[in-house]
Design a protein around this motif. Structure first.
Motif, PDB file in Angstrom:
ATOM      1  N   TYR A  33      25.467 -23.638  62.332  1.00 45.70           N
ATOM      2  CA  TYR A  33      25.847 -23.532  63.737  1.00 45.70           C
ATOM      3  C   TYR A  33      27.364 -23.690  63.886  1.00 45.70           C
ATOM      4  O   TYR A  33      27.977 -24.480  63.177  1.00 45.70           O
ATOM      5  N   TYR A  35      29.807 -24.801  67.045  1.00 41.83           N
ATOM      6  CA  TYR A  35      29.860 -25.321  68.403  1.00 41.83           C
ATOM      7  C   TYR A  35      31.320 -25.423  68.849  1.00 41.83           C
ATOM      8  O   TYR A  35      32.209 -25.700  68.038  1.00 41.83           O
ATOM      9  N   LEU A  45      26.960 -24.479  71.960  1.00 44.56           N
ATOM     10  CA  LEU A  45      26.715 -23.564  70.853  1.00 44.56           C
ATOM     11  C   LEU A  45      27.423 -22.238  71.067  1.00 44.56           C
ATOM     12  O   LEU A  45      27.330 -21.628  72.126  1.00 44.56           O
ATOM     13  N   GLN A  48      24.581 -19.230  66.008  1.00 44.07           N
ATOM     14  CA  GLN A  48      23.678 -19.853  65.049  1.00 44.07           C
ATOM     15  C   GLN A  48      23.235 -18.813  64.036  1.00 44.07           C
ATOM     16  O   GLN A  48      22.834 -17.702  64.406  1.00 44.07           O
ATOM     17  N   VAL A  55      20.940 -15.765  64.645  1.00 46.47           N
ATOM     18  CA  VAL A  55      19.782 -16.145  65.458  1.00 46.47           C
ATOM     19  C   VAL A  55      20.123 -16.129  66.940  1.00 46.47           C
ATOM     20  O   VAL A  55      19.344 -15.674  67.765  1.00 46.47           O
ATOM     21  N   ASP A  56      21.321 -16.629  67.253  1.00 43.13           N
ATOM     22  CA  ASP A  56      21.717 -16.755  68.657  1.00 43.13           C
ATOM     23  C   ASP A  56      23.222 -16.653  68.752  1.00 43.13           C
ATOM     24  O   ASP A  56      23.920 -17.477  68.161  1.00 43.13           O
ATOM     25  N   SER A  58      24.433 -15.682  71.997  1.00 39.17           N
ATOM     26  CA  SER A  58      24.478 -15.341  73.410  1.00 39.17           C
ATOM     27  C   SER A  58      25.676 -15.941  74.145  1.00 39.17           C
ATOM     28  O   SER A  58      26.097 -15.422  75.175  1.00 39.17           O
ATOM     29  N   GLN A  59      26.240 -17.032  73.630  1.00 38.37           N
ATOM     30  CA  GLN A  59      27.378 -17.653  74.302  1.00 38.37           C
ATOM     31  C   GLN A  59      28.688 -17.441  73.551  1.00 38.37           C
ATOM     32  O   GLN A  59      29.680 -18.106  73.844  1.00 38.37           O
ATOM     33  N   PRO A  98      15.627 -24.881  61.670  1.00 39.16           N
ATOM     34  CA  PRO A  98      15.806 -25.215  63.090  1.00 39.16           C
ATOM     35  C   PRO A  98      15.522 -26.689  63.330  1.00 39.16           C
ATOM     36  O   PRO A  98      14.616 -27.253  62.726  1.00 39.16           O
ATOM     37  N   THR A  99      16.298 -27.326  64.202  1.00 37.71           N
ATOM     38  CA  THR A  99      16.277 -28.782  64.334  1.00 37.71           C
ATOM     39  C   THR A  99      14.983 -29.342  64.887  1.00 37.71           C
ATOM     40  O   THR A  99      14.869 -30.540  65.098  1.00 37.71           O
ATOM     41  N   THR A 100      14.009 -28.491  65.115  1.00 39.83           N
ATOM     42  CA  THR A 100      12.779 -28.976  65.705  1.00 39.83           C
ATOM     43  C   THR A 100      11.761 -29.415  64.669  1.00 39.83           C
ATOM     44  O   THR A 100      10.710 -29.932  65.017  1.00 39.83           O
ATOM     45  N   ALA A 106      20.484 -31.744  62.417  1.00 37.29           N
ATOM     46  CA  ALA A 106      21.738 -31.072  62.111  1.00 37.29           C
ATOM     47  C   ALA A 106      22.787 -32.093  61.694  1.00 37.29           C
ATOM     48  O   ALA A 106      22.919 -33.154  62.292  1.00 37.29           O
TER      49      ALA A 106
END
Lengths: 117, 115
Positions: A33, A35, A45, A48, A55-56, A58-59, A98-100, A106
């Motif tokens: 990641y 950030y 973020l 990623q 993966v992401d 978007s920002q 993934p952190t889940t 992380a």
């Protein structure tokens, strides 16, 4: 075990210049990641990666920011051209997944503090 | 909306006092994960705890304890008998499996423990 390595620690550039940051994640960590942490705020973020795939993002301000993770290990984040509002700490983090998932928290590097003048 | 709010911007205590850092989150998802991280002056974020939304059992680790209450969407962090080394910025964060596990951070609470 070595942690997440980032370089440089500090960078000062003039607006409209370009800059690149480097991150070496913990060995074996598939997820990486980037950030952005503006002074007085929580990290946000930017992008990623899972191995070398995005993966992401978007920002991520794609008109000026780019990132890559070649071979699924090291990563670079580039800003071109920089604006004054890009002044922030750029944090790299990595995790097994993934952190889940259990054991996939992380781990963060010390960050690169960018000042745009 | 998915959001984390840490209403306390700064807290100052004297060593050996107990201190509680508040964290309130917003989500409509039923499955989510909550975290606390510590950011010392050196800059890196240090992982403290992760809790999933199905486990409301409170946790204690040494001087640290966490109180998770789904009814009030809160995940508060208490430091007992604070020490100067506890001085740092503390962040509460939220993540979701269907979003790849990215962390959504609160604004942080700066804790200053004075001798």
């Amino acid at each position: 075990e070595a942690g997440v390595a980032q370089s440089p620690r500090y960078k000062i550039i003039e607006k409209r210049q370009s800059v690149a940051f480097w991150c070496n994640p913990i060995s074996g960590h598939a997820t990486l990641y980037w950030y952005q942490q503006i002074l007085g705020q929580g990290p946000k973020l930017l992008i990623q990666f899972q191995n070398n795939g995005v993966v992401d993002d978007s920002q991520l301000p794609k008109d000026r920011f780019s990132a890559e993770r070649l071979k699924g290990v090291d990563s670079t984040l580039k800003i071109q051209p920089a604006k004054l509002e890009d002044s922030a700490v750029y944090l790299c983090a990595s995790s097994l997944g993934p952190t889940t998932g259990r054991g996939t928290e992380a781990f963060f590097g010390q960050g690169t503090r960018l000042t745009v003048v | 909306a998915q959001k984390v709010t840490q209403a306390q911007t700064e807290i100052s205590v004297v060593e050996k006092e107990d201190v509680t850092l508040d964290c309130v989150y917003e989500t409509r998802d039923t499955t989510y994960y909550l975290f606390w991280y510590k950011q010392p002056p050196s800059g890196e974020l240090v992982f403290l705890i992760r809790r999933n939304s199905f486990d409301e059992q409170n946790e204690i680790s040494g001087r640290y304890s966490w109180n998770f209450q789904k009814s009030t969407s809160s995940f508060n962090f208490t430091i007992t008998a604070s020490q100067v080394v506890d001085s740092a910025v503390y962040f509460c964060a939220l993540s979701f499996y269907n979003q790849g596990g990215k962390l959504i951070f609160g604004q942080g609470t700066e804790l200053s423990v004075k001798p």
